[in-house]
Design an enzyme around this catalytic site. Structure first.
Site, PDB file in Angstrom:
ATOM      1  N   SER A 169       0.751  -1.309  -0.082  1.00  0.00           N
ATOM      2  CA  SER A 169       0.112   0.199   0.012  1.00  0.00           C
ATOM      3  C   SER A 169       0.804   1.337  -0.013  1.00  0.00           C
ATOM      4  CB  SER A 169      -0.884   0.022   1.302  1.00  0.00           C
ATOM      5  OG  SER A 169      -1.832  -1.094   1.249  1.00  0.00           O
ATOM      6  N   ASN A 222       0.042   5.133   0.957  1.00  0.00           N
ATOM      7  CA  ASN A 222      -0.688   6.115   1.359  1.00  0.00           C
ATOM      8  C   ASN A 222      -0.393   6.231   2.709  1.00  0.00           C
ATOM      9  OD1 ASN A 222      -2.195   3.257   1.515  1.00  0.00           O
ATOM     10  ND2 ASN A 222      -2.636   4.215   3.348  1.00  0.00           N
ATOM     11  N   MET A 272      -0.398   0.186   5.338  1.00  0.00           N
ATOM     12  CA  MET A 272      -1.157  -0.992   5.547  1.00  0.00           C
ATOM     13  C   MET A 272      -2.223  -0.858   6.716  1.00  0.00           C
ATOM     14  SD  MET A 272      -1.942  -3.354   3.636  1.00  0.00           S
ATOM     15  CE  MET A 272      -0.553  -3.994   2.616  1.00  0.00           C
ATOM     16  N   THR A 312      -6.774  -6.017   8.835  1.00  0.00           N
ATOM     17  CA  THR A 312      -8.156  -6.524   9.477  1.00  0.00           C
ATOM     18  C   THR A 312      -8.072  -6.434  11.070  1.00  0.00           C
ATOM     19  OG1 THR A 312      -6.930  -8.662   9.547  1.00  0.00           O
ATOM     20  CG2 THR A 312      -8.347  -8.086   7.761  1.00  0.00           C
ATOM     21  N   ALA A 345      -6.123  -7.587  13.489  1.00  0.00           N
ATOM     22  CA  ALA A 345      -5.960  -8.819  14.464  1.00  0.00           C
ATOM     23  C   ALA A 345      -4.450  -8.415  15.086  1.00  0.00           C
ATOM     24  CB  ALA A 345      -5.557 -10.011  13.779  1.00  0.00           C
ATOM     25  N   HIS A 374       2.120 -10.399   5.563  1.00  0.00           N
ATOM     26  CA  HIS A 374       2.911 -10.520   6.774  1.00  0.00           C
ATOM     27  C   HIS A 374       4.252 -10.386   6.589  1.00  0.00           C
ATOM     28  CE1 HIS A 374      -0.956 -12.107   9.166  1.00  0.00           C
ATOM     29  NE2 HIS A 374      -0.840 -10.836   8.522  1.00  0.00           N
ATOM     30  N   ASN A 380       7.478  -4.864  10.432  1.00  0.00           N
ATOM     31  CA  ASN A 380       7.483  -6.307  10.817  1.00  0.00           C
ATOM     32  C   ASN A 380       8.857  -6.701  10.172  1.00  0.00           C
ATOM     33  OD1 ASN A 380       4.950  -6.109  11.363  1.00  0.00           O
ATOM     34  ND2 ASN A 380       4.037  -6.796   9.240  1.00  0.00           N
ATOM     35  N   THR A 416       1.499  -7.495  13.437  1.00  0.00           N
ATOM     36  CA  THR A 416       1.491  -5.723  13.817  1.00  0.00           C
ATOM     37  C   THR A 416       1.908  -5.605  15.129  1.00  0.00           C
ATOM     38  OG1 THR A 416       0.245  -5.493  11.771  1.00  0.00           O
ATOM     39  CG2 THR A 416       0.359  -3.634  13.598  1.00  0.00           C
TER      40      THR A 416
END
Length: 518
Positions: A94, A96, A100, A105, A107, A423, A457, A469
């Site tokens: 990504s 921006n 990410m 999501t 988690a 990941h 990561n 994360t």
């Protein structure tokens, strides 16, 4: 956004994802006079900057924000662009403000067993994990009332909990979500991590600004070059410290382009193999526990209540991480949700811990440029015999889990294309000693380059299976504490980064405060 307004800052952070934003927030909180510049090559999508795109109520506006994040390559998953790496065909990035963290999501499981970093003291790491949970607003109970969530977890627990320690049994997934006054929840983006720093004049956020090079002077990072991607204009920015948090592929790329090339740079690339399966709860269970809710995300940006997410923690005896999703929480649609009871279709994703080797790596070509004018990437990645064995074991484990949940919807589990996990880890990994197998020390300071930290990561050195994360944010908290000490020790030395003799020795020694090698 034009080039930064000033030419000198105390701290420059390259990359505005969760870990880069953590460095900004921790320095902002603990060094009340520091001036900070946060750079990102991508556009600003929201106000405040870094907000999660799924929180945008209007579907059209949300889609536009996702498209704006998709960079120069072919589109991958919404909000990402495909790298185009044959060995890692699903690898996606990504571009921006928020990185990410504007698309993920949410988690946030804690690592366990062999996922833990042996040379970081356990109590200290646990404290950093707690701080990371605070920064991300992690909540394990936001969706306790999700339809059928208790039924799903009860069935998985009956299969998997025997012999596990209490804290590693099947549980609700800890999720980065933020509560609203009306009781609904929205996803945490990096705007949540930045907090008040996002609106303080001490912190400048420059979007569409590429950093092509870290500036060095006699082994010390003294600032960065910045290129306005709209006008092409470049400017040198001085700083007393630099953090590169540009993700696991672009962080080593920037170090390489800057002439910082330790032997481990780009190596030990870790992408978790991901096996997926799906099941439908039995009809009698659905009939007995029917609980349809009226809210939809498109109405007001809230997460729908049927977004139950359950967690099967990694253990050394069960070396897989299970992410069990119901409808809205999944990044990929699991079913036509108009045809089934909300929450009754369950997607099971089992992540494997990769056999981490130095041969899995990203290399950079100084003679060929990518779309941003940076050294082109070439990814080398393969599954070892140990990986292939683990993948087969994971397929068997997830098939058993799907059968325990209900009626499997597919004949057999599917291994997703390499890179699907998003990941990616290990390419600037930390280590207890500068022995050629790591890029930075246990506080994320790049070996033999004073005033330079790496984050993301990519600093994780272990073979993890869980979502990384929370771990990488915790390591950013640890690194930020050492960076604050560095800023305090160099106060009064001007814009160029300088260090005391003690601090210089700190970045080149082994981590003597640690107790075990990985």
């Amino acid at each position: 956004m034009s080039l930064p307004s000033a030419t000198s800052y105390d701290l420059v952070v390259v990359g505005s994802g969760p870990t880069g934003s953590t460095y900004v927030r921790e320095v902002y909180d603990h060094h009340p006079t520091a001036r900070i510049l946060l750079l990102d090559a991508g556009p600003r999508l929201s106000d405040p900057p870094g907000g999660h795109v799924k929180n945008i109520p209007d579907p059209g506006e949300r889609a536009r924000a996702q498209r704006a994040s998709e960079g120069p390559g072919p589109a991958g998953r919404p909000g990402t662009w495909l790298l185009g790496a044959p060995d890692l065909p699903a690898a996606a990035l990504s571009t921006n403000v928020g990185g990410m963290g504007a698309h993920w999501t949410g988690a946030c499981p804690r690592p366990g067993g062999g996922e833990r970093i042996g040379f970081v003291p356990a109590a200290e790491m646990d404290a950093h994990l707690t701080r990371a949970e605070q920064l991300l607003c992690v909540d394990s109970h936001a969706f306790d009332q999700a339809p059928f969530a208790d039924e799903v977890r009860g069935r998985l627990s009956a299969l998997l909990d025997a012999g596990r320690p209490v804290h590693r049994r099947v549980a609700p997934m800890p999720l980065a979500v933020t509560g609203r006054p009306d009781g609904a929840h929205v996803w945490s983006g990096t705007d949540v991590v930045l907090g008040p720093a996002a609106r303080d004049e001490r912190v400048e956020i420059a979007d569409r600004c590429l950093c092509p090079r870290v500036v060095l002077d006699a082994g010390t990072a003294t600032g960065v070059m910045v290129r306005d991607l709209v006008t092409g204009e470049e400017r040198a920015i001085t700083a007393r410290a630099v953090v590169v948090a540009a993700d696991a592929l672009r962080t080593p790329q920037l170090l390489h382009a800057s002439g910082i090339r330790p032997p481990a740079l780009g190596r030990y690339l870790n992408d978790q193999p991901q096996i997926v399966h799906a099941a439908r709860l039995p009809d009698d269970v659905v009939t007995a526990h029917r609980a349809v809710t009226g809210r939809t995300r498109d109405e007001d940006g809230a997460i729908v209540p049927q977004s139950g997410v359950s967690w099967v923690p990694y253990t050394d005896a069960h070396p897989f991480h299970g992410q069990v999703m119901q409808l809205d929480a999944s990044p990929v649609p699991l079913a036509d949700d108009t045809a089934v009871e909300p929450g009754a279709i369950v997607g099971l994703g089992w992540f494997c811990a990769k056999d981490v080797t130095a041969d899995d790596r990203v290399e950079f070509d100084d003679t060929t440029a990518d779309a941003y004018g940076m050294p082109a990437m070439r990814v080398h990645h393969r599954y070892t015999e140990r990986d292939l064995t683990a993948i087969e074991q994971a397929k068997k484990a997830v098939a058993e889990a799907a059968a325990a949940v209900g009626v499997p919807l597919d004949d057999s589990p599917v291994l997703l294309p390499a890179g699907s996990s998003l990941h990616y880890q290990g390419t600037t990994r930390m280590g207890p000693a500068d022995d050629g197998t790591s890029v930075c020390d246990g506080h994320s300071r790049v070996w033999n380059t004073r005033g330079l930290w790496v984050a993301g990561n990519n600093v994780i050195p272990t073979a993890t299976a869980c979502n990384p994360t929370l771990t990488s944010v915790a390591l950013a908290v640890r690194g930020a504490r050492s960076l604050v000490d560095h800023l305090r020790s160099t106060a009064g030395h001007g814009g160029a980064a300088r260090q005391t003799a003690a601090d210089t020795a700190e970045t080149s020694r082994t981590d003597t405060d640690q107790t075990a090698a990985p």
